[in-house]
Design a protein around this motif. Structure first.
Motif, PDB file in Angstrom:
ATOM      1  N   LEU A  86       0.840  -1.198   0.000  1.00 51.56           N
ATOM      2  CA  LEU A  86       0.000   0.000   0.000  1.00 51.56           C
ATOM      3  C   LEU A  86       0.875   1.247   0.000  1.00 51.56           C
ATOM      4  O   LEU A  86       1.930   1.281   0.631  1.00 51.56           O
ATOM      5  CB  LEU A  86      -0.911   0.008   1.231  1.00 51.56           C
ATOM      6  CG  LEU A  86      -1.935  -1.133   1.327  1.00 51.56           C
ATOM      7  CD1 LEU A  86      -2.646  -1.090   2.669  1.00 51.56           C
ATOM      8  CD2 LEU A  86      -2.942  -1.044   0.191  1.00 51.56           C
ATOM      9  N   ASN A  87       0.438   2.262  -0.726  1.00 56.15           N
ATOM     10  CA  ASN A  87       1.216   3.501  -0.765  1.00 56.15           C
ATOM     11  C   ASN A  87       0.780   4.472   0.327  1.00 56.15           C
ATOM     12  O   ASN A  87       1.009   5.678   0.227  1.00 56.15           O
ATOM     13  CB  ASN A  87       1.110   4.161  -2.149  1.00 56.15           C
ATOM     14  CG  ASN A  87      -0.333   4.441  -2.546  1.00 56.15           C
ATOM     15  OD1 ASN A  87      -1.202   4.624  -1.690  1.00 56.15           O
ATOM     16  ND2 ASN A  87      -0.598   4.468  -3.846  1.00 56.15           N
ATOM     17  N   ILE A  88       0.156   3.931   1.353  1.00 55.13           N
ATOM     18  CA  ILE A  88      -0.300   4.740   2.477  1.00 55.13           C
ATOM     19  C   ILE A  88      -0.118   3.924   3.755  1.00 55.13           C
ATOM     20  O   ILE A  88      -0.211   2.694   3.732  1.00 55.13           O
ATOM     21  CB  ILE A  88      -1.780   5.152   2.279  1.00 55.13           C
ATOM     22  CG1 ILE A  88      -2.164   6.265   3.238  1.00 55.13           C
ATOM     23  CG2 ILE A  88      -2.705   3.953   2.397  1.00 55.13           C
ATOM     24  CD1 ILE A  88      -3.491   6.919   2.881  1.00 55.13           C
ATOM     25  N   HIS A  89       0.184   4.590   4.848  1.00 55.20           N
ATOM     26  CA  HIS A  89       0.467   3.892   6.100  1.00 55.20           C
ATOM     27  C   HIS A  89      -0.825   3.469   6.802  1.00 55.20           C
ATOM     28  O   HIS A  89      -1.749   4.271   6.955  1.00 55.20           O
ATOM     29  CB  HIS A  89       1.275   4.797   7.034  1.00 55.20           C
ATOM     30  CG  HIS A  89       1.532   4.196   8.376  1.00 55.20           C
ATOM     31  ND1 HIS A  89       2.325   3.082   8.554  1.00 55.20           N
ATOM     32  CD2 HIS A  89       1.070   4.540   9.622  1.00 55.20           C
ATOM     33  CE1 HIS A  89       2.362   2.770   9.838  1.00 55.20           C
ATOM     34  NE2 HIS A  89       1.609   3.631  10.505  1.00 55.20           N
ATOM     35  N   ILE A  90      -0.884   2.212   7.206  1.00 63.63           N
ATOM     36  CA  ILE A  90      -2.029   1.712   7.969  1.00 63.63           C
ATOM     37  C   ILE A  90      -1.741   1.901   9.456  1.00 63.63           C
ATOM     38  O   ILE A  90      -0.754   1.382   9.974  1.00 63.63           O
ATOM     39  CB  ILE A  90      -2.283   0.219   7.670  1.00 63.63           C
ATOM     40  CG1 ILE A  90      -2.631   0.023   6.194  1.00 63.63           C
ATOM     41  CG2 ILE A  90      -3.389  -0.329   8.564  1.00 63.63           C
ATOM     42  CD1 ILE A  90      -3.870   0.764   5.743  1.00 63.63           C
TER      43      ILE A  90
END
Length: 241
Positions: A86-90
């Motif tokens: 994913l290009n976003i932090h979970i």
């Protein structure tokens, strides 16, 4: 000495293939000619050719000779993990539900459950800055007297400890498609009416025991996931076996 020589012959012929001095479909010199070229015995030449064949560089046609294989140029290699990709932090995972149930026939068949064996169904949402990024539906074989550890399921990549422990016997298969989501997925992820998602289906199996460990669907908007692949850097990975 012969062991060193046969490896040198293998390296020499590989070099000719990789530099296109020997092209796909070309026939290698006869064993007799190779014996003269490398000052080697027939046994040493045959040992070299056998290794080249086993490694996929050449193939043999009885009564004709040895030929250079055609490399497969449509093989791509990529490292993929649906969480790390994913290009976003979970930063948060919310469990929607955890149920022990008799699964649908498709799930029963894929997990190879025994008669009347139940499965654990897990539904959860992955968040980033309070935004719903992905939804996951997971099925695990239910083992009697083995509790479902909900705390573990609150970690995004909760299977990582299992995968590290079973790294050498783990078999994973992926099916990645772009689909129009179900109403449940659309509403959960607050998607637009005509907004597609990646549907990533993953099956994890213990190859040593043939036990199915997990079957899961992962839904995420293309806004948050990109997939890249390249032809292998190592020329050996391009061979046809």
């Amino acid at each position: 000495m012969s062991d060193v020589l046969y490896l040198a012959i293998v390296a020499s012929l590989k070099d000719k293939i990789l530099k296109s001095q020997l092209k796909p479909g070309d026939m290698l010199n006869s064993e007799t000619a190779l014996m003269q070229e490398y000052s080697a015995s027939r046994m040493t030449i045959r040992k070299s050719l056998s290794l080249l064949s086993n490694e996929g560089y050449i193939y043999s046609v009885p009564g004709k000779g040895n030929f250079v294989c055609k490399p497969e140029v449509d093989i791509f290699q990529f490292k993929f993990n649906k969480y790390d990709g994913l290009n976003i932090h979970i930063d948060n995972v919310k469990l929607i539900s955890v149920k022990v149930l008799l699964p649908a026939k498709q799930i029963d068949r894929i997990l190879k459950l025994e008669d009347n064996q139940k499965a654990v169904e897990v539904k959860r949402i992955l968040y980033s800055d309070d935004r719903e990024i992905a939804m996951e539906i997971i099925y695990l074989p239910y083992v009697h007297h083995q509790p479902v550890i909900e705390d573990m399921l609150k970690f995004a990549n909760y299977m990582k400890p299992v995968e590290e422990k079973l790294a050498f016997v783990l078999d994973k298969s992926l099916d990645i498609t772009v689909v129009m989501p179900s109403d449940e997925v659309r509403e959960t992820l607050n998607l637009g009416q005509n907004e597609p998602v990646f549907e990533i289906t993953e099956l994890i199996r213990n190859e040593a025991t043939q036990q199915m460990l997990q079957y899961a669907w992962f839904y995420v908007s293309p806004r948050y996931l990109s997939i890249k692949a390249a032809t292998p850097k190592d020329s050996e990975d391009k061979r046809i076996f």
